[in-house]
Design an enzyme around this catalytic site. Structure first.
Site, PDB file in Angstrom:
ATOM      1  N   CYS A  28      36.687  43.024  37.063  1.00 41.36           N
ATOM      2  CA  CYS A  28      35.916  42.108  37.913  1.00 41.36           C
ATOM      3  C   CYS A  28      35.402  42.842  39.156  1.00 41.36           C
ATOM      4  O   CYS A  28      36.190  43.238  40.015  1.00 41.36           O
ATOM      5  CB  CYS A  28      36.813  40.929  38.292  1.00 41.36           C
ATOM      6  SG  CYS A  28      36.191  39.900  39.625  1.00 41.36           S
ATOM      7  N   CYS A  31      36.224  41.227  42.497  1.00 43.36           N
ATOM      8  CA  CYS A  31      37.669  41.386  42.755  1.00 43.36           C
ATOM      9  C   CYS A  31      37.939  42.748  43.383  1.00 43.36           C
ATOM     10  O   CYS A  31      38.734  42.860  44.310  1.00 43.36           O
ATOM     11  CB  CYS A  31      38.475  41.254  41.466  1.00 43.36           C
ATOM     12  SG  CYS A  31      38.353  39.650  40.648  1.00 43.36           S
TER      13      CYS A  31
END
Length: 106
Positions: A28, A31
């Site tokens: 991600c 993230c």
């Protein structure tokens, strides 16, 4: 240093005080962008709020239990109870202001 938590250790780590748990995955991009921000917040606010990270790929049961549908998602726990969910990557200032308000409410 942020704490890495798992399905087995999450509830033990969030049982006392305020804990912000970051639900993330290695693939991600947002993230990965927010990870250094959370590390900085942990260094600056670690006495008042714990920052923990849970890899949803390795801990699917907990991600499902808390209804994590998109990442990054952060959940603020107070004394073991989930209080609020924050979805998406946010600038450091926004997260710091949010956490300072929650600390003041204790």
């Amino acid at each position: 240093m942020t704490v890495q938590v798992t399905d087995a250790t999450l509830m033990n780590e969030v049982k006392d005080g305020l804990t912000l748990v970051d639900f993330w995955a290695p693939w991600c991009g947002p993230c990965r962008m927010i990870a250094p921000i959370l590390e900085q917040l942990d260094e600056e606010m670690g006495e008042e709020v714990k920052i923990a990270k849970l890899n949803i790929d390795e801990n699917e049961a907990t991600a499902a239990e808390f209804g994590i549908q998109s990442i990054p998602t952060m959940i603020l726990f107070k004394d073991g109870q989930p209080m609020e969910k924050i979805i998406g990557a946010h600038p450091k200032e926004v997260l710091k202001d949010y956490l300072e308000k929650k600390i003041a409410e204790k």
